[in-house]
Design a protein around this motif. Structure first.
Motif, PDB file in Angstrom:
ATOM      1  N   ASP A   1       0.861  -1.187   0.000  1.00 22.42           N
ATOM      2  CA  ASP A   1       0.000   0.000   0.000  1.00 22.42           C
ATOM      3  C   ASP A   1       0.895   1.234   0.000  1.00 22.42           C
ATOM      4  OD1 ASP A   1       0.576   0.852   2.669  1.00 22.42           O
ATOM      5  OD2 ASP A   1      -0.832  -0.648   3.427  1.00 22.42           O
ATOM      6  N   SER A   2       0.269   2.392   0.028  1.00 21.51           N
ATOM      7  CA  SER A   2       1.057   3.616  -0.177  1.00 21.51           C
ATOM      8  C   SER A   2       2.114   3.803   0.915  1.00 21.51           C
ATOM      9  CB  SER A   2       0.140   4.838  -0.265  1.00 21.51           C
ATOM     10  OG  SER A   2      -0.676   4.889   0.865  1.00 21.51           O
ATOM     11  N   SER A   3       1.908   3.194   2.091  1.00 14.48           N
ATOM     12  CA  SER A   3       2.901   3.371   3.163  1.00 14.48           C
ATOM     13  C   SER A   3       4.207   2.631   2.858  1.00 14.48           C
ATOM     14  CB  SER A   3       2.322   2.897   4.498  1.00 14.48           C
ATOM     15  OG  SER A   3       2.203   1.490   4.493  1.00 14.48           O
ATOM     16  N   HIS A   4       4.206   1.775   1.842  1.00 10.94           N
ATOM     17  CA  HIS A   4       5.413   0.995   1.527  1.00 10.94           C
ATOM     18  C   HIS A   4       6.204   1.556   0.352  1.00 10.94           C
ATOM     19  CE1 HIS A   4       2.406  -2.008   3.140  1.00 10.94           C
ATOM     20  NE2 HIS A   4       3.325  -1.941   4.081  1.00 10.94           N
ATOM     21  N   ILE A   5       5.700   2.621  -0.244  1.00  9.22           N
ATOM     22  CA  ILE A   5       6.346   3.112  -1.463  1.00  9.22           C
ATOM     23  C   ILE A   5       7.809   3.501  -1.216  1.00  9.22           C
ATOM     24  CG2 ILE A   5       6.334   5.017  -3.127  1.00  9.22           C
ATOM     25  CD1 ILE A   5       3.305   4.791  -3.188  1.00  9.22           C
ATOM     26  N   ALA A   6       8.074   4.115  -0.067  1.00  9.58           N
ATOM     27  CA  ALA A   6       9.466   4.505   0.222  1.00  9.58           C
ATOM     28  C   ALA A   6      10.367   3.276   0.281  1.00  9.58           C
ATOM     29  CB  ALA A   6       9.524   5.286   1.531  1.00  9.58           C
ATOM     30  N   ASP A   7       9.850   2.175   0.826  1.00  6.53           N
ATOM     31  CA  ASP A   7      10.638   0.924   0.877  1.00  6.53           C
ATOM     32  C   ASP A   7      10.935   0.423  -0.535  1.00  6.53           C
ATOM     33  OD1 ASP A   7      10.596   0.791   3.645  1.00  6.53           O
ATOM     34  OD2 ASP A   7       8.722  -0.332   3.673  1.00  6.53           O
ATOM     35  N   LEU A   8       9.923   0.478  -1.388  1.00 15.50           N
ATOM     36  CA  LEU A   8      10.111  -0.014  -2.760  1.00 15.50           C
ATOM     37  C   LEU A   8      11.155   0.833  -3.492  1.00 15.50           C
ATOM     38  CD1 LEU A   8       7.698  -1.715  -1.999  1.00 15.50           C
ATOM     39  CD2 LEU A   8       6.591  -1.071  -4.124  1.00 15.50           C
ATOM     40  N   ILE A   9      11.070   2.146  -3.277  1.00 13.87           N
ATOM     41  CA  ILE A   9      12.037   3.040  -3.937  1.00 13.87           C
ATOM     42  C   ILE A   9      13.451   2.760  -3.413  1.00 13.87           C
ATOM     43  CG2 ILE A   9      12.749   5.469  -4.095  1.00 13.87           C
ATOM     44  CD1 ILE A   9       9.751   6.159  -4.360  1.00 13.87           C
ATOM     45  N   ARG A  10      13.575   2.525  -2.118  1.00 12.38           N
ATOM     46  CA  ARG A  10      14.900   2.227  -1.531  1.00 12.38           C
ATOM     47  C   ARG A  10      15.472   0.939  -2.127  1.00 12.38           C
ATOM     48  NH1 ARG A  10      15.699  -1.509   2.088  1.00 12.38           N
ATOM     49  NH2 ARG A  10      13.557  -1.509   2.864  1.00 12.38           N
ATOM     50  N   ILE A  11      14.655  -0.108  -2.180  1.00 17.20           N
ATOM     51  CA  ILE A  11      15.151  -1.399  -2.689  1.00 17.20           C
ATOM     52  C   ILE A  11      15.483  -1.283  -4.176  1.00 17.20           C
ATOM     53  CG2 ILE A  11      14.525  -3.805  -3.129  1.00 17.20           C
ATOM     54  CD1 ILE A  11      12.800  -3.636  -0.535  1.00 17.20           C
ATOM     55  N   ALA A  12      14.632  -0.583  -4.932  1.00 23.55           N
ATOM     56  CA  ALA A  12      14.890  -0.406  -6.371  1.00 23.55           C
ATOM     57  C   ALA A  12      16.204   0.339  -6.582  1.00 23.55           C
ATOM     58  CB  ALA A  12      13.729   0.337  -7.022  1.00 23.55           C
ATOM     59  N   ASP A  13      16.433   1.349  -5.748  1.00 19.77           N
ATOM     60  CA  ASP A  13      17.653   2.145  -5.867  1.00 19.77           C
ATOM     61  C   ASP A  13      18.886   1.283  -5.548  1.00 19.77           C
ATOM     62  OD1 ASP A  13      18.979   4.615  -6.251  1.00 19.77           O
ATOM     63  OD2 ASP A  13      19.284   4.717  -4.080  1.00 19.77           O
ATOM     64  N   GLU A  14      18.803   0.511  -4.463  1.00 17.43           N
ATOM     65  CA  GLU A  14      19.942  -0.326  -4.044  1.00 17.43           C
ATOM     66  C   GLU A  14      20.258  -1.408  -5.068  1.00 17.43           C
ATOM     67  OE1 GLU A  14      18.742  -1.943  -0.325  1.00 17.43           O
ATOM     68  OE2 GLU A  14      19.183  -0.100   0.793  1.00 17.43           O
ATOM     69  N   THR A  15      19.250  -1.845  -5.811  1.00 19.08           N
ATOM     70  CA  THR A  15      19.458  -2.970  -6.728  1.00 19.08           C
ATOM     71  C   THR A  15      19.536  -2.505  -8.192  1.00 19.08           C
ATOM     72  OG1 THR A  15      17.075  -3.383  -6.749  1.00 19.08           O
ATOM     73  CG2 THR A  15      18.371  -4.669  -5.206  1.00 19.08           C
ATOM     74  N   ASN A  16      19.652  -1.185  -8.375  1.00 14.75           N
ATOM     75  CA  ASN A  16      19.827  -0.603  -9.720  1.00 14.75           C
ATOM     76  C   ASN A  16      18.677  -0.913 -10.668  1.00 14.75           C
ATOM     77  OD1 ASN A  16      22.346   0.477  -9.025  1.00 14.75           O
ATOM     78  ND2 ASN A  16      23.303  -1.516  -9.404  1.00 14.75           N
ATOM     79  N   LEU A  17      17.480  -1.006 -10.128  1.00 14.60           N
ATOM     80  CA  LEU A  17      16.314  -1.190 -10.989  1.00 14.60           C
ATOM     81  C   LEU A  17      15.955   0.128 -11.660  1.00 14.60           C
ATOM     82  CD1 LEU A  17      13.691  -3.330  -9.085  1.00 14.60           C
ATOM     83  CD2 LEU A  17      15.155  -3.979 -10.972  1.00 14.60           C
ATOM     84  N   SER A  18      15.226   0.031 -12.767  1.00 20.35           N
ATOM     85  CA  SER A  18      14.759   1.263 -13.404  1.00 20.35           C
ATOM     86  C   SER A  18      13.916   2.026 -12.383  1.00 20.35           C
ATOM     87  CB  SER A  18      13.931   0.947 -14.646  1.00 20.35           C
ATOM     88  OG  SER A  18      12.872   0.104 -14.314  1.00 20.35           O
TER      89      SER A  18
ATOM     90  N   TRP B   1      11.341   3.960 -10.566  1.00 21.77           N
ATOM     91  CA  TRP B   1       9.955   4.410 -10.558  1.00 21.77           C
ATOM     92  C   TRP B   1       9.830   5.493  -9.492  1.00 21.77           C
ATOM     93  CZ3 TRP B   1       5.201   0.791 -11.224  1.00 21.77           C
ATOM     94  CH2 TRP B   1       5.294   0.106 -12.445  1.00 21.77           C
ATOM     95  N   THR B   2       9.077   6.530  -9.802  1.00 22.29           N
ATOM     96  CA  THR B   2       8.813   7.565  -8.802  1.00 22.29           C
ATOM     97  C   THR B   2       7.658   7.100  -7.919  1.00 22.29           C
ATOM     98  OG1 THR B   2       7.183   8.644 -10.188  1.00 22.29           O
ATOM     99  CG2 THR B   2       9.483   9.366 -10.441  1.00 22.29           C
ATOM    100  N   ALA B   3       7.483   7.823  -6.815  1.00 21.86           N
ATOM    101  CA  ALA B   3       6.343   7.522  -5.940  1.00 21.86           C
ATOM    102  C   ALA B   3       5.045   7.626  -6.741  1.00 21.86           C
ATOM    103  CB  ALA B   3       6.340   8.483  -4.763  1.00 21.86           C
ATOM    104  N   GLN B   4       4.978   8.607  -7.617  1.00 22.32           N
ATOM    105  CA  GLN B   4       3.757   8.778  -8.415  1.00 22.32           C
ATOM    106  C   GLN B   4       3.533   7.577  -9.340  1.00 22.32           C
ATOM    107  OE1 GLN B   4       1.527  11.379  -7.936  1.00 22.32           O
ATOM    108  NE2 GLN B   4       0.248   9.991  -9.133  1.00 22.32           N
ATOM    109  N   ASN B   5       4.613   7.034  -9.896  1.00 18.75           N
ATOM    110  CA  ASN B   5       4.481   5.833 -10.737  1.00 18.75           C
ATOM    111  C   ASN B   5       3.806   4.701  -9.952  1.00 18.75           C
ATOM    112  OD1 ASN B   5       7.748   6.320 -12.255  1.00 18.75           O
ATOM    113  ND2 ASN B   5       5.749   6.961 -13.020  1.00 18.75           N
ATOM    114  N   TYR B   6       4.246   4.515  -8.697  1.00 20.29           N
ATOM    115  CA  TYR B   6       3.643   3.446  -7.896  1.00 20.29           C
ATOM    116  C   TYR B   6       2.189   3.767  -7.575  1.00 20.29           C
ATOM    117  CZ  TYR B   6       8.244   1.310  -7.251  1.00 20.29           C
ATOM    118  OH  TYR B   6       9.456   0.702  -7.469  1.00 20.29           O
ATOM    119  N   LEU B   7       1.917   5.029  -7.236  1.00 22.31           N
ATOM    120  CA  LEU B   7       0.527   5.418  -6.933  1.00 22.31           C
ATOM    121  C   LEU B   7      -0.361   5.186  -8.151  1.00 22.31           C
ATOM    122  CD1 LEU B   7       1.192   8.714  -4.923  1.00 22.31           C
ATOM    123  CD2 LEU B   7       0.238   6.563  -4.026  1.00 22.31           C
TER     124      LEU B   7
END
Ligand SMILES: CC(C)(COP(=O)(O)OP(=O)(O)OC[C@H]1O[C@@H](n2cnc3c(N)ncnc32)[C@H](O)[C@@H]1OP(=O)(O)O)[C@@H](O)C(=O)NCCC(=O)NCCS
Length: 164
Positions: free
Chosen positions: A18-35, A37-43
């Motif tokens: 849910d929206s409370s996890h978006i920061a976690d997803l962005i952190r993991i994506a950043d650490e693993t060099n994934l393309s 996505w912005t918070a808005q992309n996830y929303l």
């Protein structure tokens, strides 16, 4: 078109995003060099029909991985559906322990519930680890898309899994 695919699976470690996890997803994506996505992309993705967004929780309720994809309409035959995986990642320190497989299996279980017959994804051609993971999971390389990614510019392998 399927909607409301955000229920958790049977495994208690796999939870809906849910929206409370978006920061976690962005952190993991950043650490693993994934393309990125912005918070808005996830929303925006939350609002998409057929969206599947699952996360993996540690024993301490910390998000340590996630998968984002979507079931999309395919062809004219109503029972034929396709799915796409946009991102899947496990925290670097937790990779290689079977956790990516757990998330992937949960994604595929949702696909099967909705009669998906093929799953598609793109992956950087230099991402040997992910390509190995996908090949282990019976994906086939069907096409190369030159200059698909930016930063750095790179080709994508288009991969496809047939669900039987
Ligand atoms: C790809 C990724 C999600 C895999 O998750 P993981 O937790 O490391 O993978 P697992 O430990 O669950 O491995 C599952 C299976 O894939 C296989 N596998 C994993 N890495 C592999 C590799 N480099 N080559 C071949 N097979 C591989 C494992 O051997 C295992 O198969 P097995 O059960 O038959 O032994 C993870 O490495 C990751 O987050 N990578 C960075 C993000 C990324 O690049 N995502 C893909 C973007 S398109």
């Amino acid at each position: 078109m399927p909607t409301g695919l955000d229920k958790s699976t049977d495994d208690p470690r796999i939870r809906p995003v849910d929206s409370s996890h978006i920061a976690d997803l962005i952190r993991i994506a950043d650490e693993t060099n994934l393309s990125a996505w912005t918070a808005q992309n996830y929303l925006d993705e939350f609002q998409m029909p057929g969206s599947i967004m699952l996360r993996l929780e540690s024993d301490l309720n910390v998000t340590i991985g996630f998968v984002v994809g979507r079931i999309v309409e395919a062809g004219v035959v109503e029972t034929e559906q396709q799915a796409e995986i946009y991102n899947i990642a496990i925290d670097k320190s937790e990779q290689g322990k079977g956790l990516g497989q757990l998330l992937f299996d949960a994604f595929i279980a949702k696909c099967r519930e909705h009669k998906v017959t093929s799953v598609w994804l793109e992956v950087r051609e230099s991402n040997e680890k992910a390509i190995g993971f996908y090949k282990t999971n019976s994906f086939e390389h069907v096409q190369t898309r030159d200059n698909f990614y930016n930063n750095p510019r790179e080709a994508a392998l288009l991969m496809k899994l047939i669900l039987k």
